[in-house]
Motif scaffolding. Structure first.
Motif, PDB file in Angstrom:
ATOM      1  N   UNK A 384      -4.845   7.640   0.996  1.00 52.01           N
ATOM      2  CA  UNK A 384      -4.978   6.648   0.467  1.00 52.01           C
ATOM      3  C   UNK A 384      -6.386   5.657   1.010  1.00 52.01           C
ATOM      4  N   UNK A 385      -6.974   5.138   0.185  1.00 55.59           N
ATOM      5  CA  UNK A 385      -8.141   4.468   0.671  1.00 55.59           C
ATOM      6  C   UNK A 385      -8.079   3.010   0.534  1.00 55.59           C
ATOM      7  N   UNK A 386      -8.716   2.185   1.513  1.00 57.88           N
ATOM      8  CA  UNK A 386      -8.682   0.776   1.471  1.00 57.88           C
ATOM      9  C   UNK A 386      -9.701   0.246   0.203  1.00 57.88           C
ATOM     10  N   UNK A 387      -9.351  -1.007  -0.088  1.00 56.13           N
ATOM     11  CA  UNK A 387     -10.264  -1.364  -1.053  1.00 56.13           C
ATOM     12  C   UNK A 387     -11.641  -1.876  -0.503  1.00 56.13           C
ATOM     13  N   UNK A 388     -11.485  -2.094   0.939  1.00 54.81           N
ATOM     14  CA  UNK A 388     -12.724  -2.422   1.545  1.00 54.81           C
ATOM     15  C   UNK A 388     -13.568  -1.156   1.927  1.00 54.81           C
ATOM     16  N   UNK A 389     -14.817  -1.050   1.461  1.00 52.47           N
ATOM     17  CA  UNK A 389     -15.535   0.288   1.862  1.00 52.47           C
ATOM     18  C   UNK A 389     -15.541   0.483   3.557  1.00 52.47           C
ATOM     19  N   UNK A 390     -15.209   1.571   3.775  1.00 55.40           N
ATOM     20  CA  UNK A 390     -15.546   1.889   5.250  1.00 55.40           C
ATOM     21  C   UNK A 390     -14.260   1.783   6.203  1.00 55.40           C
ATOM     22  N   UNK A 391     -13.349   1.088   5.634  1.00 58.06           N
ATOM     23  CA  UNK A 391     -12.332   0.374   6.325  1.00 58.06           C
ATOM     24  C   UNK A 391     -11.162   1.833   6.257  1.00 58.06           C
ATOM     25  N   UNK A 392     -10.491   2.101   7.716  1.00 53.14           N
ATOM     26  CA  UNK A 392      -9.697   2.923   7.800  1.00 53.14           C
ATOM     27  C   UNK A 392      -8.263   2.459   7.496  1.00 53.14           C
ATOM     28  N   UNK A 393      -7.454   3.671   7.082  1.00 53.53           N
ATOM     29  CA  UNK A 393      -6.100   3.571   6.676  1.00 53.53           C
ATOM     30  C   UNK A 393      -5.372   4.295   7.770  1.00 53.53           C
ATOM     31  N   UNK A 394      -4.552   3.641   8.579  1.00 54.39           N
ATOM     32  CA  UNK A 394      -3.752   4.273   9.523  1.00 54.39           C
ATOM     33  C   UNK A 394      -2.620   4.779   8.882  1.00 54.39           C
ATOM     34  N   UNK A 395      -2.150   5.815   9.749  1.00 54.77           N
ATOM     35  CA  UNK A 395      -0.669   6.625   9.272  1.00 54.77           C
ATOM     36  C   UNK A 395       0.065   6.740  10.867  1.00 54.77           C
ATOM     37  N   UNK A 396       1.413   6.027  10.369  1.00 52.07           N
ATOM     38  CA  UNK A 396       2.060   5.961  11.786  1.00 52.07           C
ATOM     39  C   UNK A 396       3.290   6.790  11.207  1.00 52.07           C
ATOM     40  N   UNK A 397       3.599   7.931  11.843  1.00 50.97           N
ATOM     41  CA  UNK A 397       4.849   8.818  11.749  1.00 50.97           C
ATOM     42  C   UNK A 397       5.856   8.283  12.555  1.00 50.97           C
ATOM     43  N   UNK A 398       7.058   8.012  12.064  1.00 44.86           N
ATOM     44  CA  UNK A 398       8.305   7.607  12.618  1.00 44.86           C
ATOM     45  C   UNK A 398       9.317   8.665  12.308  1.00 44.86           C
ATOM     46  N   UNK A 399       9.589   9.858  13.045  1.00 47.70           N
ATOM     47  CA  UNK A 399      10.755  10.877  12.624  1.00 47.70           C
ATOM     48  C   UNK A 399      10.085  11.410  11.084  1.00 47.70           C
ATOM     49  N   UNK A 400      10.745  11.195  10.251  1.00 52.10           N
ATOM     50  CA  UNK A 400      10.670  11.850   8.940  1.00 52.10           C
ATOM     51  C   UNK A 400       9.763  10.682   7.928  1.00 52.10           C
ATOM     52  N   UNK A 401       9.763   9.459   8.433  1.00 52.85           N
ATOM     53  CA  UNK A 401       9.145   8.361   7.671  1.00 52.85           C
ATOM     54  C   UNK A 401       7.583   8.035   7.881  1.00 52.85           C
ATOM     55  N   UNK A 402       6.818   7.936   7.136  1.00 56.62           N
ATOM     56  CA  UNK A 402       5.416   7.578   7.475  1.00 56.62           C
ATOM     57  C   UNK A 402       5.167   6.175   6.802  1.00 56.62           C
ATOM     58  N   UNK A 403       4.316   5.460   7.703  1.00 58.97           N
ATOM     59  CA  UNK A 403       3.778   4.302   7.112  1.00 58.97           C
ATOM     60  C   UNK A 403       2.447   4.119   7.329  1.00 58.97           C
ATOM     61  N   UNK A 404       1.672   3.702   5.923  1.00 60.72           N
ATOM     62  CA  UNK A 404       0.230   3.647   5.948  1.00 60.72           C
ATOM     63  C   UNK A 404      -0.154   2.137   5.941  1.00 60.72           C
ATOM     64  N   UNK A 405      -1.134   1.770   6.941  1.00 63.50           N
ATOM     65  CA  UNK A 405      -1.379   0.467   7.211  1.00 63.50           C
ATOM     66  C   UNK A 405      -2.903   0.231   6.908  1.00 63.50           C
ATOM     67  N   UNK A 406      -3.192  -0.693   6.133  1.00 65.31           N
ATOM     68  CA  UNK A 406      -4.693  -0.634   5.704  1.00 65.31           C
ATOM     69  C   UNK A 406      -5.375  -1.523   7.030  1.00 65.31           C
ATOM     70  N   UNK A 407      -6.526  -0.793   7.661  1.00 66.61           N
ATOM     71  CA  UNK A 407      -7.040  -1.673   8.743  1.00 66.61           C
ATOM     72  C   UNK A 407      -7.810  -2.524   8.518  1.00 66.61           C
TER      73      UNK A 407
END
Length: 482
Positions: A384-407
């Motif tokens: 997944x890419x952020x709308x802001x060029x160069x911004x990271x997207x962070x993945x947090x893995x909690x068991x079998x569920x993942x969350x993607x957070x726009x930096x």
């Protein structure tokens, strides 16, 4: 059994066959010209720079004046009629003047025209002949649900060589969409046909959703029946496989055997595009997850001190909640921004983007089995890419569920559980061929999409000819009997 398959395939394919032809043809168009949408770079380019003045009221006062109890975000921008706070919740948006706290709805066409003209000029578009075209709740390009918080919308035509039209929200006074003559023309023979998207039908989402889902399911049944019949209707003659058919039936039989794997995966994945939570997870946060990842911060803490340390020309200031804390995002360029978090009564600088430590602090409170966040790399299977060029997207893995957070924005972009990850492959990968390997070879992917859709189009066309001949023969029988 064979007779049942023959009748199912025949009598479903006759009415659905033309849709197969249109779906494959319009799929090619959509690959090159997607449905009109305003990108973040276009939106940001239309914002005018401004400086803060002592006359501006605080974000907390603006929120109280707006009567939106639980906002998602508060933004400060400059419109042609002065600075305004834009307050957004999940189902509505509103704006108030930043100096007087008066409502900043855009009800007058002249103001909408001025807003559109100023935004166009910021973007370097020719707005000298701009004029008000309409004010509607819905038109062909604003039927998606994301515009519900902005209806009705003012449509402003720039009358420039590209035929550009801008849509101004009556709720916030922002330009929320732009289209060009070329985009509109290609989409009438692309997305509008492909999605069965006429305004009259699509503006009632529930009706459109049900109709297209059932039509797509009928198409799946017809295709599966044909896929089962194809091998069965072969016969072995002199150690060679041959078809039982002649003429158009022969072409349809052999073409189906050649491209049936693609036809089946494409039709089934197209049907899954209309899933909307029927069989697979939606990717939205559960209320308990929202309570932790977003939280319910004390917005009244956003006093005038939130503005005191901001100097110079800016384009936008945004305040948002993450993990129950309040963050401030000062933007001077598309990717030039500064983020701070409110600790006690002071603002602590975070950096350009949200830091892993801030994310990990929040996710540890979410579940005990959450690993430390990691940036999603290009080429990742679930990129997944952020709308802001160069911004990271962070993945947090909690068991079998993942969350993607726009930096860049602190937004939780997606919740990926096993169901949602399966859906990513069964729908997105099979329908748009966005396999990581192919995404790294754009020309090859384009050739595959065009070639496979062209093959599907030709195959479907043979079916339409057969269906038409069948209907003509049925119409001729009563006359012959008479």
């Amino acid at each position: 059994m064979i007779r049942a398959l023959i009748h199912t395939h025949r009598w479903l394919s006759i009415p659905i066959g033309p849709l197969f032809v249109l779906w494959f043809a319009t799929g090619i168009v959509m690959h090159f010209v997607p449905f009109p949408a305003q990108t973040e770079s276009e939106r940001f380019a239309g914002l005018a720079p401004f400086e803060l003045t002592p006359a501006l009221r605080s974000p907390a006062e603006a929120l109280a004046s707006s009567r939106i109890g639980k906002p998602d975000r508060i933004r400060l921008i400059r419109r042609v009629d002065g600075p305004v706070y834009v307050i957004s919740a999940h189902d509505r948006s509103t704006a108030v003047h930043a100096d007087t706290l008066a409502a900043a709805d855009v009800t007058e066409p002249d103001l909408a025209l001025a807003v559109a003209r100023a935004s166009a000029q910021q973007r370097g578009l020719d707005a000298s002949a701009a004029a008000v075209a309409a004010r509607d709740d819905y038109d062909q390009w604003t039927v998606p649900n994301r515009f519900d918080a902005h209806r009705p919308l003012h449509r402003i035509t720039l009358n420039d060589p590209e035929g550009t039209e801008l849509y101004v929200s009556s709720r916030t006074g922002e330009v929320v969409l732009d289209t060009t003559r070329s985009e509109r023309g290609w989409n009438y023979v692309g997305s509008v046909v492909h999605w069965i998207y006429p305004t009259l039908l699509r503006k009632n989402w529930a009706t459109w959703d049900a109709i297209v889902w059932w039509l797509s399911l009928a198409a799946v049944i017809a295709a599966v029946a044909g896929g089962l019949l194809g091998p069965v209707r072969l016969r072995l003659r002199k150690a060679r496989l041959s078809s039982r058919y002649r003429g158009w039936h022969l072409w349809h039989h052999w073409a189906g055997l050649v491209c049936m794997q693609f036809v089946l995966t494409w039709i089934v994945s197209g049907w899954l595009s209309m899933d909307h939570g029927r069989l697979f997870a939606t990717g939205r946060l559960a209320p308990s997850e929202q309570a932790v990842l977003i939280g319910t911060p004390n917005w009244t803490r956003l006093t005038v001190t939130a503005l005191a340390a901001v100097h110079g020309d800016i384009r936008e200031i945004e305040w948002f909640a993450f993990g129950g804390g309040l963050y401030q995002r000062v933007r001077r360029g598309l990717s030039q921004q500064q983020m701070s978090v409110l600790d006690a009564s002071t603002w602590r600088t975070v950096g350009r983007f949200l830091q892993p430590a801030d994310i990990n602090t929040v996710t540890t409170a979410l579940r005990g089995d959450c690993a430390r966040s990691a940036e999603v790399e290009p080429g990742d299977d679930y990129h997944l890419a952020s709308d802001v060029p160069g911004a990271p997207v962070h993945r947090v893995v909690c068991g079998k569920t993942w969350y993607h957070v726009d930096g860049a924005t602190g937004a939780v972009l997606e919740r990926l559980d096993p169901s949602r990850r399966t859906y990513r492959w069964l729908y997105q990968a099979l329908h748009t061929l966005d396999f990581p390997t192919l995404l790294g070879h754009a020309t090859l992917r384009t050739l595959l999409i065009v070639g496979l859709c062209a093959a599907g189009f030709a195959f479907s066309l043979t079916g339409v000819v057969i269906g038409w001949r069948r209907l003509r023969s049925l119409g001729a029988e009563p006359r012959a009997n008479g």
